[in-house]
Design an enzyme around this catalytic site. Structure first.
Site, PDB file in Angstrom:
ATOM      1  N   ARG A   1     -52.770 -17.262 -25.411  1.00 22.00           N
ATOM      2  CA  ARG A   1     -51.057 -16.720 -25.688  1.00 22.00           C
ATOM      3  C   ARG A   1     -50.843 -15.056 -25.397  1.00 22.00           C
ATOM      4  NH1 ARG A   1     -52.683 -19.912 -29.642  1.00 22.00           N
ATOM      5  NH2 ARG A   1     -54.744 -19.413 -28.473  1.00 22.00           N
ATOM      6  N   THR A   2     -52.146 -14.622 -25.351  1.00 22.10           N
ATOM      7  CA  THR A   2     -51.691 -12.844 -24.981  1.00 22.10           C
ATOM      8  C   THR A   2     -50.867 -12.875 -23.497  1.00 22.10           C
ATOM      9  OG1 THR A   2     -54.149 -12.373 -25.931  1.00 22.10           O
ATOM     10  CG2 THR A   2     -52.793 -10.880 -24.159  1.00 22.10           C
TER      11      THR A   2
ATOM     12  N   LYS B   1     -64.551 -12.844  -4.430  1.00 19.51           N
ATOM     13  CA  LYS B   1     -65.066 -12.150  -3.204  1.00 19.51           C
ATOM     14  C   LYS B   1     -65.809 -11.217  -3.688  1.00 19.51           C
ATOM     15  CE  LYS B   1     -60.707 -14.354  -0.402  1.00 19.51           C
ATOM     16  NZ  LYS B   1     -59.046 -13.573   0.671  1.00 19.51           N
TER      17      LYS B   1
ATOM     18  N   ARG C   1     -57.062  -8.206 -18.450  1.00 16.91           N
ATOM     19  CA  ARG C   1     -57.961  -9.073 -19.534  1.00 16.91           C
ATOM     20  C   ARG C   1     -59.384  -9.017 -18.464  1.00 16.91           C
ATOM     21  NH1 ARG C   1     -57.845 -13.352 -23.675  1.00 16.91           N
ATOM     22  NH2 ARG C   1     -56.598 -12.499 -24.465  1.00 16.91           N
TER      23      ARG C   1
ATOM     24  N   HIS D   1     -58.569  -4.505 -28.525  1.00 13.70           N
ATOM     25  CA  HIS D   1     -57.282  -5.512 -27.387  1.00 13.70           C
ATOM     26  C   HIS D   1     -56.210  -5.098 -28.587  1.00 13.70           C
ATOM     27  CE1 HIS D   1     -55.163  -9.284 -27.255  1.00 13.70           C
ATOM     28  NE2 HIS D   1     -55.790 -10.128 -27.560  1.00 13.70           N
TER      29      HIS D   1
HETATM   30  C1  NCD Z   1     -58.382 -13.080 -29.393  1.00 13.86           C
HETATM   31  C2  NCD Z   1     -58.968 -12.245 -28.225  1.00 13.86           C
HETATM   32  O1  NCD Z   1     -58.688 -12.929 -26.878  1.00 13.86           O
HETATM   33  O2  NCD Z   1     -59.730 -11.656 -28.077  1.00 13.86           O
HETATM   34  N1  NCD Z   1     -57.961 -14.085 -28.774  1.00 13.86           N
HETATM   35  C3  NCD Z   1     -56.255 -13.562 -29.048  1.00 13.86           C
HETATM   36  O3  NCD Z   1     -55.918 -13.186 -27.864  1.00 13.86           O
HETATM   37  N2  NCD Z   1     -54.777 -14.092 -28.962  1.00 13.86           N
HETATM   38  C4  NCD Z   1     -59.000 -13.962 -30.262  1.00 13.86           C
HETATM   39  C5  NCD Z   1     -60.288 -15.376 -29.637  1.00 13.86           C
HETATM   40  O4  NCD Z   1     -60.169 -15.220 -28.499  1.00 13.86           O
HETATM   41  O5  NCD Z   1     -60.763 -14.929 -30.695  1.00 13.86           O
END
Ligand code: NCD
Length: 312
Positions: free
Chosen positions: A51-52, A80, A101, A129
């Site tokens: 999703r993100t 690397k 991320r 997040h």
């Molecule tokens: C979350 C995350 O990545 O922290 N997911 C997300 O971004 N929607 C929650 C999770 O991974 O459980």
């Protein structure tokens, strides 16, 4: 130049203006469909995501911009041995904004120090997040009509769940919020969140282990997955993973208008039968995430809005 590393990088006023802009976009998408023409978003994902990453990419495409990036550390030069600092120096000359991320807490912050483009933290280890928090706020505001005066239960892995940490940091800034923190003792909220966030802000909070006991009191239930990838050993994960499973039987204890949120992915913690319940809004939440990310991209790129002015 501004980055978004923590939810606190936006004031409450700026956050509310960003949500107002997300509302405008949601209600009138076509007005914004070319506004980022010629701009590029880089998605630098060193950890899995559905999703993100894809909602960031959809957001930029919906704005008429383009996207580039990688979706795993293995497919980038990190494999690397390249540092985040070197990677971002280069990406700064390829893109106008980036979402990162990373499994290490603080990696997007390090990147921001070497970047000449805005860096958005799309999740750093078990820490923060902030764009999930904006998604959560937008969902609550649209579906409950307010961001004040409610009781919210956080249930599951409150130790490693970065979405929980960020949403608590955000919500202590609003009035009349009661927090009920539901977890097994091993997965309680980290002490820095308890002391520096909840207690330092005089928040009304309780820590309990029983979901059934909490349910009748809640206006919002924020369910979370036990974060397998952050455990030190598999036995602990197996022992704890099914501590809470929300099903229709348990849900009969809840208020008729309680909303069930979940950042997703769901594993076992919400039975599939709950998806049919009108209180289950987690798929709607994932959909709404695109609009807050569109608003965030416009804000950080300082793009003039259709009727003039910028968002924050
Ligand atoms: C979350 C995350 O990545 O922290 N997911 C997300 O971004 N929607 C929650 C999770 O991974 O459980």
């Amino acid at each position: 130049m501004r980055h978004l590393l923590s939810p606190l990088d936006l004031t409450v006023d700026e956050t509310n203006r960003l949500l107002d802009l997300a509302d405008r976009i949601y209600e009138n998408r076509s007005v914004f469909s070319e506004i980022c023409h010629g701009k590029k978003l880089a998605t630098l994902f060193y950890e899995p995501s559905t999703r993100t990453r894809l909602s960031f990419e959809a957001a930029m495409l919906n704005l008429g911009g383009s996207v580039l990036g990688f979706s795993s550390a293995d497919s980038s030069s990190a494999a690397k041995g390249e540092t985040v600092a070197d990677t971002i120096r280069v990406i700064s000359s390829y893109a106008d904004i980036c979402a990162m991320r990373h499994p290490k807490e603080g990696a997007p912050m390090v990147a921001s120090q070497f970047s000449s483009i805005p860096v958005i933290n799309a999740g750093d280890g078990g820490h923060n997040h902030p764009t999930q928090t904006l998604t959560d706020l937008f969902t609550i505001r649209r579906l409950k009509g307010r961001l004040t005066n409610f009781t919210i239960g956080f249930c599951g892995d409150l130790k490693f769940g970065r979405t929980v940490h960020s949403l608590i940091e955000e919500l202590v800034r609003y009035t009349g919020i009661r927090f009920i923190l539901i977890s097994p003792p091993e997965l309680k909220i980290p002490s820095y969140v308890r002391i520096e966030v909840l207690e330092a802000n005089g928040a009304d909070y309780t820590e309990i282990t029983s979901l059934e006991e909490a349910l009748p009191q809640l206006d919002l239930l924020y369910m979370t997955r036990v974060q397998r990838e952050r455990f030190f050993n598999e036995e602990d994960y197996i022992r704890l993973k099914d501590t809470y499973i929300l099903d229709e039987r348990k849900l009969s204890l809840a208020k008729p208008d309680m909303l069930i949120l979940h950042p997703l992915p769901r594993v076992n913690e919400i039975a599939v039968e709950v998806d049919q319940d009108p209180r289950a809004v987690y798929f709607k939440q994932a959909e709404l995430g695109v609009y807050v990310r569109m608003a965030l991209i416009l804000t950080l790129l300082n793009i003039p809005l259709p009727e003039g002015g910028t968002s924050c």
